[in-house]
Design an enzyme around this catalytic site. Structure first.
Site, mmCIF file in Angstrom:
data_model
loop_
_atom_site.group_PDB
_atom_site.id
_atom_site.type_symbol
_atom_site.label_atom_id
_atom_site.label_comp_id
_atom_site.label_asym_id
_atom_site.label_seq_id
_atom_site.Cartn_x
_atom_site.Cartn_y
_atom_site.Cartn_z
ATOM 1 N N SER A 1 85.367 106.999 49.872
ATOM 2 C CA SER A 1 84.460 107.658 50.750
ATOM 3 C C SER A 1 84.868 109.037 50.598
ATOM 4 O O SER A 1 83.934 110.225 50.362
ATOM 5 C CB SER A 1 84.544 107.348 51.881
ATOM 6 O OG SER A 1 83.992 106.187 52.467
ATOM 7 N N ARG B 1 68.537 97.829 47.642
ATOM 8 C CA ARG B 1 69.169 98.303 49.065
ATOM 9 C C ARG B 1 68.094 99.437 49.772
ATOM 10 O O ARG B 1 67.474 100.246 49.206
ATOM 11 C CB ARG B 1 70.553 98.970 48.928
ATOM 12 C CG ARG B 1 71.391 97.987 48.607
ATOM 13 C CD ARG B 1 72.787 98.410 48.525
ATOM 14 N NE ARG B 1 73.393 98.850 49.669
ATOM 15 C CZ ARG B 1 74.809 99.371 49.957
ATOM 16 N NH1 ARG B 1 75.455 99.567 48.727
ATOM 17 N NH2 ARG B 1 75.059 99.870 51.027
ATOM 18 N N SER C 1 75.110 104.839 60.659
ATOM 19 C CA SER C 1 75.459 104.715 59.155
ATOM 20 C C SER C 1 75.929 106.124 58.774
ATOM 21 O O SER C 1 75.628 107.288 58.756
ATOM 22 C CB SER C 1 74.239 104.758 58.408
ATOM 23 O OG SER C 1 74.554 104.821 57.058
ATOM 24 N N GLN D 1 76.430 107.268 55.935
ATOM 25 C CA GLN D 1 75.783 107.668 54.490
ATOM 26 C C GLN D 1 74.390 108.315 55.060
ATOM 27 O O GLN D 1 74.130 109.403 54.514
ATOM 28 C CB GLN D 1 75.417 106.467 53.535
ATOM 29 C CG GLN D 1 76.544 105.846 52.881
ATOM 30 C CD GLN D 1 76.144 104.575 52.164
ATOM 31 O OE1 GLN D 1 75.118 104.236 52.086
ATOM 32 N NE2 GLN D 1 77.345 104.200 51.414
ATOM 33 N N ASP E 1 83.580 97.846 56.379
ATOM 34 C CA ASP E 1 83.906 97.601 55.020
ATOM 35 C C ASP E 1 84.932 96.383 54.925
ATOM 36 O O ASP E 1 85.261 95.813 53.991
ATOM 37 C CB ASP E 1 84.237 98.592 54.138
ATOM 38 C CG ASP E 1 82.979 99.801 53.653
ATOM 39 O OD1 ASP E 1 81.891 99.182 54.001
ATOM 40 O OD2 ASP E 1 83.058 100.674 53.320
ATOM 41 N N ARG F 1 76.403 90.444 52.794
ATOM 42 C CA ARG F 1 77.785 90.016 53.009
ATOM 43 C C ARG F 1 77.998 88.726 54.063
ATOM 44 O O ARG F 1 78.908 87.886 53.979
ATOM 45 C CB ARG F 1 78.822 91.238 53.297
ATOM 46 C CG ARG F 1 78.967 92.185 52.283
ATOM 47 C CD ARG F 1 79.759 93.022 52.436
ATOM 48 N NE ARG F 1 80.199 93.912 51.231
ATOM 49 C CZ ARG F 1 80.570 95.022 51.021
ATOM 50 N NH1 ARG F 1 80.785 95.870 52.131
ATOM 51 N NH2 ARG F 1 80.710 95.611 49.879
ATOM 52 N N ARG G 1 84.117 93.822 47.345
ATOM 53 C CA ARG G 1 84.895 93.672 48.692
ATOM 54 C C ARG G 1 84.708 91.663 48.840
ATOM 55 O O ARG G 1 85.808 91.503 49.553
ATOM 56 C CB ARG G 1 84.348 94.235 49.739
ATOM 57 C CG ARG G 1 84.349 95.452 49.496
ATOM 58 C CD ARG G 1 84.320 96.441 51.018
ATOM 59 N NE ARG G 1 84.020 97.751 50.816
ATOM 60 C CZ ARG G 1 84.804 98.816 50.389
ATOM 61 N NH1 ARG G 1 86.135 98.554 50.000
ATOM 62 N NH2 ARG G 1 84.655 100.028 50.088
HETATM 63 C C1 S3P Z 1 80.236 104.950 53.456
HETATM 64 C C2 S3P Z 1 79.347 104.366 54.531
HETATM 65 C C3 S3P Z 1 79.312 103.120 54.911
HETATM 66 C C4 S3P Z 1 80.480 102.036 53.976
HETATM 67 C C5 S3P Z 1 80.202 102.421 52.650
HETATM 68 C C6 S3P Z 1 80.739 103.858 52.310
HETATM 69 C C7 S3P Z 1 80.288 106.375 52.865
HETATM 70 O O1 S3P Z 1 78.175 102.605 54.446
HETATM 71 O O2 S3P Z 1 79.818 100.784 54.194
HETATM 72 O O3 S3P Z 1 81.200 101.671 51.804
HETATM 73 O O4 S3P Z 1 81.156 106.851 52.464
HETATM 74 O O5 S3P Z 1 79.585 107.180 53.785
HETATM 75 P P1 S3P Z 1 76.714 102.871 55.657
HETATM 76 O O6 S3P Z 1 76.781 104.364 55.946
HETATM 77 O O7 S3P Z 1 75.741 102.518 55.013
HETATM 78 O O8 S3P Z 1 77.267 102.213 56.826
#
Ligand code: S3P
Length: 427
Positions: free
Chosen positions: A22, A121, A166, A168, A313, A344, A387
Site C-alpha cells: 500500500s 471488480r 475503503s 482506495q 487483507d 474471498r 492472499r
Molecule cells: C488498499 C486498500 C484495501 C485493501 C487493498 C489495499 C490500499 O482495499 O484491501 O489490498 O492500498 O488502499 P479497499 O480500499 O478496497 O478496502
C-alpha cells in the site's frame, strides 16, 4: 506453478518481509506528481507495485533505478503526459482506483484497464464521487476499462461521505481533490488505512466518531525521500504460521505497524497468541517495529464492525488460524471480501472445507468451528488470489500429510519469494 507444502514440526529464523504494498504504490504516485525528484528506499519488486511504476512511466515520468532505491523524477501536479496506450494496472485495485483520481484532474484523456480479475471488480464506487466532482469518467457496466476525459471546467471540490469503508475510494477522492477548485472534505465513518492522508500531511478533524479529511486543490506536493517499511499484511502469514506450528519462534524485522493496519495483532492476542513488539520506531511518518512470535494455543474469537477495515487483507489467514483454534470464530460485516481479487469468503470456505474444516458461509461473513490442529492435506486452488494462495500455504504447514496449492505463483502479486521464505522457515 503448483506448490506442495509438507506438514511442519517447527518454524524458526528471521523473516525478511517484502516492502509494504500500500505504501509503495503511494510513494510512486505521489512522487510522480511532486515537484522534483523523490527518492524511494525499499520499493517493492512485487507485481502490483510494479504495475504502478509501469503506469507512472507510461505517463511520462522518468524512474531511475539506483543502488539504494528508486529516483522518481516528479514533474509537478500538471507534468504528466498523455499515455500512448491504455494504462495496464494488472491485478492491482490500488493502482487503478488511486490513479483514476489523479487522471480525472488531467488535461488529457486516458484509459485504465487490468487483468480479468481487476476488470470484474466494482469501479462505480470511484466513478460516483469523481463524476460528482465534474470528472468525466465512464465505465463499462460498472467495471474497467475506465475511460477518463478532461473535465470541462476542471474538477470541483466537494464534501464526500464515504458510503463504503475503503481506503482506495478515500484515496481516489483525496487525490482528485488535489486537482479540484476549492477544498474537498472526505468524511469517514469507519476508518480505513490512513496512508494517503498521512503521506500528504492532510489536516483531519475528529468529529464524534468521524474523521473529516481536508485537501486543498492546487497545492503542490513536495519532492522528498521515502522509506517503505516491511508489509504487515505479509507478516500476518508468519504470525499465524508460528502461532499454529508447535515449537516455533520467528523474528520479523522492520514491519510497518500503522494502527490502521494492525488489528490482526489485537485479534491474535485475544485468541491467545504470543507476540511481542520491540524496537518501535518510525519511517517516513509510518510507525514500524520488530515482531517476535512463538507458538501458543489459540481460541476462537468474534470479529466484526470497526475492526474489519483494519484487518481486511488479513481475513484469509485469520480464517486459517480460526480453523486450527479451539472453539468457534465468527467473522461478521466482512462483505467487502466478496469484491477483492476473488470472492474471498467463497474461496476460504471451499478451501478450508477441502482440508476438513467445518465452515459456514454467510453473505457477509464466516463461522468457523475450530477443531485444533486437525486439518488434513489436500489439493486446493489459489483462485488466482495471492492472499488465498499464501493462507493455504500456511494451512499446509499445519495439515497432516501434504497440501498442494495450484497456481501458487500468484503469491508474487505482493510477496515475490513467499514460497522460498516459507520453506526456509520450516527447514
Ligand atoms: C488498499 C486498500 C484495501 C485493501 C487493498 C489495499 C490500499 O482495499 O484491501 O489490498 O492500498 O488502499 P479497499 O480500499 O478496497 O478496502
Amino acid at each position: 506453478m503448483d506448490q506442495t507444502i509438507a506438514h511442519a514440526t517447527a518454524l524458526s529464523g528471521r523473516i525478511a518481509l517484502p516492502p509494504d504494498k500500500s505504501i509503495a504504490h503511494r510513494t510512486a504516485l505521489l512522487s510522480a506528481i511532486a515537484s522534483g525528484p523523490s527518492r524511494i528506499h525499499n520499493y517493492s519488486t512485487a507485481a502490483d507495485p510494479q504495475s504502478t511504476l509501469d503506469c507512472v512511466r507510461a505517463l511520462g515520468i522518468r524512474v531511475e533505478e539506483t543502488n539504494d532505491g528508486l529516483v522518481v523524477h516528479g514533474r509537478g501536479l500538471h507534468g504528466l503526459t498523455p499515455p500512448d496506450a491504455p494504462l495496464d494496472c494488472g491485478n492491482s485495485g490500488t493502482t487503478m482506483r488511486l490513479l483514476a483520481g489523479i487522471l480525472a484532474g488531467q488535461q488529457f484523456g486516458s484509459q485504465l484497464t487490468g487483468d480479468a480479475s481487476l476488470r470484474a471488480r466494482p469501479m462505480q464506487r470511484i466513478a460516483d464521487p469523481l463524476q460528482a466532482m465534474h470528472g468525466r469518467v465512464t465505465l463499462s457496466e460498472g467495471t474497467a476499462p475506465i475511460r477518463v476525459r478532461p473535465a470541462h471546467d476542471g474538477l470541483q471540490a466537494m464534501e464526500y461521505r464515504l458510503p463504503v469503508a475503503s481506503a482506495q475510494v478515500k484515496s481516489c477522492v483525496l487525490l482528485a481533490g488535489r486537482y479540484a477548485h476549492g477544498t474537498t472534505t472526505v468524511i469517514e465513518t469507519t476508518p480505513a488505512r490512513d496512508h494517503t492522508e498521512r503521506m500528504l500531511g492532510l489536516p483531519i478533524d475528529q468529529v464524534g466518531g468521524e474523521r473529516h479529511i481536508h485537501v486543498t486543490g492546487g497545492t503542490p506536493i513536495e519532492a522528498r525521500t521515502w522509506h517503505v517499511p516491511g508489509d504487515f499484511s505479509a507478516a500476518a502469514f508468519f504470525l499465524v504460521a508460528a502461532s499454529l506450528v508447535p515449537e516455533s519462534e520467528l523474528h520479523l524485522t522492520g514491519v510497518g505497524l500503522n494502527p490502521s493496519r494492525t488489528a490482526l495483532l489485537d485479534v491474535l492476542e485475544g485468541m491467545g497468541a504470543d507476540i511481542t513488539v520491540s524496537n518501535e520506531r518510525a519511517a517516513s511518518g509510518e510507525p514500524m517495529g520488530d515482531l517476535t512470535v512463538r507458538h501458543a494455543p489459540l481460541q476462537g474469537v468474534d470479529v466484526g464492525g470497526r475492526l474489519i477495515p483494519n484487518l481486511i487483507d488479513e481475513i484469509p489467514i485469520l480464517a486459517v488460524a480460526a480453523a486450527c483454534a479451539e472453539g468457534t470464530t465468527r467473522i461478521r460485516e466482512a462483505g467487502e471480501l466478496r469484491v477483492k481479487e476473488t470472492d474471498r469468503l467463497h474461496a476460504i470456505t471451499q478451501n478450508l472445507r477441502a482440508l476438513g474444516a467445518t465452515v459456514d458461509e454467510q453473505e457477509d461473513g464466516l463461522t468457523i468451528h475450530g477443531e485444533g490442529a486437525n486439518l488434513l492435506g489436500s489439493t486446493v486452488p489459489s483462485f488466482d488470489d495471492h492472499r488465498i494462495a499464501m493462507a493455504m500455504g500456511v494451512a499446509g504447514l499445519v495439515a497432516h500429510g501434504t497440501t498442494t496449492v495450484t497456481d501458487a505463483d500468484c503469491a508474487a502479486v505482493s510477496f515475490p519469494n513467499f514460497w522460498e521464505v516459507l520453506d526456509a522457515a520450516a527447514a
